[in-house]
Structures are given as structure tokens and as C-alpha cells.
Write an enzyme that holds these catalytic residues in place. Structure first.
Site, PDB file in Angstrom:
ATOM      1  N   GLU A  40      -7.063   4.175   8.116  1.00 14.33           N
ATOM      2  CA  GLU A  40      -7.327   5.835   8.060  1.00 14.33           C
ATOM      3  C   GLU A  40      -7.886   6.363   6.930  1.00 14.33           C
ATOM      4  O   GLU A  40      -8.240   7.390   7.277  1.00 14.33           O
ATOM      5  CB  GLU A  40      -5.631   5.822   6.719  1.00 14.33           C
ATOM      6  N   GLU A  54      -5.213  -4.822  10.566  1.00 11.27           N
ATOM      7  CA  GLU A  54      -3.797  -4.183  10.855  1.00 11.27           C
ATOM      8  C   GLU A  54      -4.837  -4.051  11.780  1.00 11.27           C
ATOM      9  O   GLU A  54      -5.360  -2.473  12.163  1.00 11.27           O
ATOM     10  CB  GLU A  54      -4.090  -2.986   9.523  1.00 11.27           C
ATOM     11  N   ASN A  73       0.773  -1.142   0.047  1.00 13.07           N
ATOM     12  CA  ASN A  73      -0.189   0.136   0.433  1.00 13.07           C
ATOM     13  C   ASN A  73       0.763   0.724  -0.194  1.00 13.07           C
ATOM     14  O   ASN A  73       1.801   1.761   0.848  1.00 13.07           O
ATOM     15  CB  ASN A  73      -1.005   0.367   1.132  1.00 13.07           C
ATOM     16  N   TRP A  74       1.201   2.238  -0.994  1.00 12.15           N
ATOM     17  CA  TRP A  74       1.703   3.453  -1.459  1.00 12.15           C
ATOM     18  C   TRP A  74       1.308   4.672  -0.557  1.00 12.15           C
ATOM     19  O   TRP A  74       2.136   5.612  -0.881  1.00 12.15           O
ATOM     20  CB  TRP A  74       2.767   2.935  -2.865  1.00 12.15           C
ATOM     21  N   LYS A  75      -0.036   4.001  -0.247  1.00 13.74           N
ATOM     22  CA  LYS A  75      -0.422   5.748   0.200  1.00 13.74           C
ATOM     23  C   LYS A  75       0.209   6.491  -0.522  1.00 13.74           C
ATOM     24  O   LYS A  75      -0.190   6.653  -2.235  1.00 13.74           O
ATOM     25  CB  LYS A  75      -0.040   5.720   1.760  1.00 13.74           C
ATOM     26  N   SER A 112       3.873  -2.161  10.205  1.00 16.11           N
ATOM     27  CA  SER A 112       5.270  -2.714  11.034  1.00 16.11           C
ATOM     28  C   SER A 112       5.233  -3.977  10.289  1.00 16.11           C
ATOM     29  O   SER A 112       6.347  -3.840  11.093  1.00 16.11           O
ATOM     30  CB  SER A 112       5.471  -1.797  12.194  1.00 16.11           C
ATOM     31  N   GLY A 141       2.984  -1.320   4.317  1.00 18.15           N
ATOM     32  CA  GLY A 141       2.666   0.016   4.237  1.00 18.15           C
ATOM     33  C   GLY A 141       4.137   0.742   3.691  1.00 18.15           C
ATOM     34  O   GLY A 141       5.223   0.546   2.712  1.00 18.15           O
ATOM     35  N   GLY A 158       2.528   2.210  11.110  1.00 16.04           N
ATOM     36  CA  GLY A 158       3.548   3.316  10.373  1.00 16.04           C
ATOM     37  C   GLY A 158       3.729   2.965  12.162  1.00 16.04           C
ATOM     38  O   GLY A 158       4.862   4.887  12.345  1.00 16.04           O
TER      39      GLY A 158
HETATM   40  C1  PEP Z   1      -0.908   0.063   5.785  1.00 19.86           C
HETATM   41  O1  PEP Z   1      -0.922   0.990   6.061  1.00 19.86           O
HETATM   42  O2  PEP Z   1      -1.316  -0.885   5.615  1.00 19.86           O
HETATM   43  C2  PEP Z   1       0.145  -1.196   6.797  1.00 19.86           C
HETATM   44  C3  PEP Z   1       0.201  -2.144   7.034  1.00 19.86           C
HETATM   45  O3  PEP Z   1       1.334   0.312   7.281  1.00 19.86           O
HETATM   46  P1  PEP Z   1       3.028  -0.004   8.096  1.00 19.86           P
HETATM   47  O4  PEP Z   1       3.584  -1.084   6.846  1.00 19.86           O
HETATM   48  O5  PEP Z   1       3.811   1.179   7.417  1.00 19.86           O
HETATM   49  O6  PEP Z   1       2.926  -0.011   9.196  1.00 19.86           O
END
Ligand code: PEP
Length: 249
Positions: free
Chosen positions: A97, A167, A9-11, A212, A233, A173
Site C-alpha cells: 500500500e 505479500e 498490521n492494523w493499518k 487474506s 491485516g 484484503g
Molecule cells: C496486509 O496488508 O499486510 C495484509 C496481509 O492484509 P490482509 O490480511 O487483510 O489481506
């Protein structure tokens, strides 16, 4: 048999050029991967260009969202039909989010999931508790409710196409990761909840862990029997890290 999946997920990160470069690196470095399905979810502006690069590869193309209405006067929205039309195969729906910053509730998410499915797009439906809910030991109930309010309202044939991403919001994050035991116990719970409605079909549902996840912890998490991969992410923005995570199976 459920699939092992690692989805990035590049956001709201990368420009189009940077996104095309990133996906080119991912294609190059993933050539010898065989036991895992890779998916990338670039921002809307890059989907077409990234999709062009992905042609002829096995890497799946995802959006990070889709509209809750089919078409019409919804300024700024992008419909599932438009996405399907440019080759999108998956849509992340219900990311924490989106739930938190854009106040997306189960009613809205159900509409998105149904529209995605109606257009041949497989939802990657996200669930997960926040820190307070975890500390109050309500995480099992929270994810159960998130699933019941959305996934239980789709029909059995469509259910086969759904991917679930667990998640924990406190791990997204933040650098904090659920332990592999915590991940396994809640993934098993999610599968049990799904089986209440969809019986043995729940055995074939891929349930991804997100929060993470990185090369150093992916192996232990992915080794859990009910963890079928990850929604990644931050680490998905680096081709080496993303591929190292995918190689953790
Ligand atoms: C996400 O937002 O889907 C996610 C898992 O982010 P991160 O890996 O940065 O915690």
C-alpha cells in the site's frame, strides 16, 4: 533457528481507545502461546499507549512505516529515532500500500531500512507481485529484484535482524489467498535469493506470508517448510482471530 512470527498490521484502523482495548484482549488471550512471537503494528497515534500496555509481555511493538530521512524539515513524517525512543522494536517497510499509493520506490525503502536498523529497529520488509505480474509469470523476478535493490545493500550483521514478508498484492484484503503450494514455492525462492548474498544466514531469516490469512487457512500455509508465520491485516483487528492464527503453528 528462525523464529515463528505472527504480526498484526492494523493499518489505518481503530481509535486509541479501541487499539488499547484490542491489545489488552490480545495480551489476555495469548497467555498460553509459547512457540510464536506476536507483534502488533498500530497506527502512529496509538504506539505509545499500546506500548505501555505491552510492557512486561513478550509481544513486540511495531510501526507501519518510518521516515526515509533522519530528522529535520519533513512535515508530517515520523523518524526511526522518534519511534525507537518510545519503544518501537520493528517497522513494517515497503508494504504494497505504501509502494502503490505513496509511490515508495526501492531507493526510498533502502533509506528507511537503513535508518530503522541504525536505530535498533528490525525492519519487516515487504515484497510481492501484483496480479498482472503473477499472470505473466514474472513473480519470481519481481520479488528477486525487490530484495536485491534493498536487502542486498545492507551489511551482513544487519541482515540478521531483517524479517521478510511476502505479500502477493492480489491477495491483500481481497479474500483471495495464495495456495500453500504457491506460498511455499515463492518463499523457498526468496530464501534462495537471500542465500545468493548472505549464504547460510538466509536459513535463519523469518519469511512471513501475508494476504487474506485467517484462522481457516493459516494452519496449511504455516505448515510449509519455508513459511515462518504471517503478516496479518484484516484478521488482526479481531483478537480471537489473531490468536487463532497464532495458534495455527
Ligand atoms: C496486509 O496488508 O499486510 C495484509 C496481509 O492484509 P490482509 O490480511 O487483510 O489481506
Amino acid at each position: 533457528m528462525r523464529k515463528n512470527i505472527v504480526a498484526g498490521n492494523w493499518k489505518m484502523n481503530t481509535t486509541v481507545n479501541e487499539g488499547v482495548k484490542l491489545v489488552s484482549e490480545i495480551i489476555e488471550k495469548s497467555k498460553d502461546l509459547s512457540n510464536v512471537k506476536l507483534i502488533v503494528a498500530p497506527p502512529f497515534t496509538h504506539i505509545f499507549s499500546v506500548g505501555e500496555k505491552l510492557k512486561g509481555t513478550d509481544i513486540g511493538l511495531s510501526s507501519q512505516n518510518c521516515a526515509s530521512e533522519a530528522k529535520g524539515a519533513y512535515t508530517g513524517e515520523v523518524s526511526a529515532e522518534m519511534l525507537a525512543n518510545i519503544g518501537v522494536e520493528y517497522a513494517i517497510i515497503g508494504h504494497s500500500e505504501r509502494r502503490e499509493y505513496y509511490k515508495e520506490c526501492s531507493e526510498t525503502l533502502l533509506k528507511k531500512v537503513k535508518l530503522a536498523l541504525a536505530n535498533g529497529i528490525a525492519p519487516i520488509f515487504c515484497v510481492g507481485e501484483n496480479l498482472t505480474e503473477r499472470e505473466e509469470n514474472r513473480h519470481f523476478d519481481v520479488v528477486k529484484q525487490q530484495i536485491e535493490e534493498v536487502v542486498f545493500n545492507i551489511d551482513e550483521n544487519d541482515f540478521e535482524k531483517i524479517i521478510i514478508a511476502y505479500e502477493p498484492v492480489w491477495a491483500i484484503g481481497t479474500g483471495k489467498t495464495a495456495t500453500s503450494e504457491q506460498a511455499q514455492e515463492i518463499h523457498a525462492h526468496i530464501r534462495k535469493v537471500l542465500s545468493n548474498k548472505f549464504a547460510e544466514k538466509a536459513e535463519n531469516t523469518s519469511i512471513l506470508y501475508g494476504g487474506s490469512c485467517k484462522p481457516s487457512n493459516a494452519k496449511e500455509i504455516f505448515a510449509q517448510p519455508d513459511v515462518d508465520g504471517g503478516l496479518i491485516g484484516g484478521a488482526a483487528l479481531n483478537a480471537d482471530d489473531f490468536i487463532a492464527i497464532a495458534k495455527s503453528f
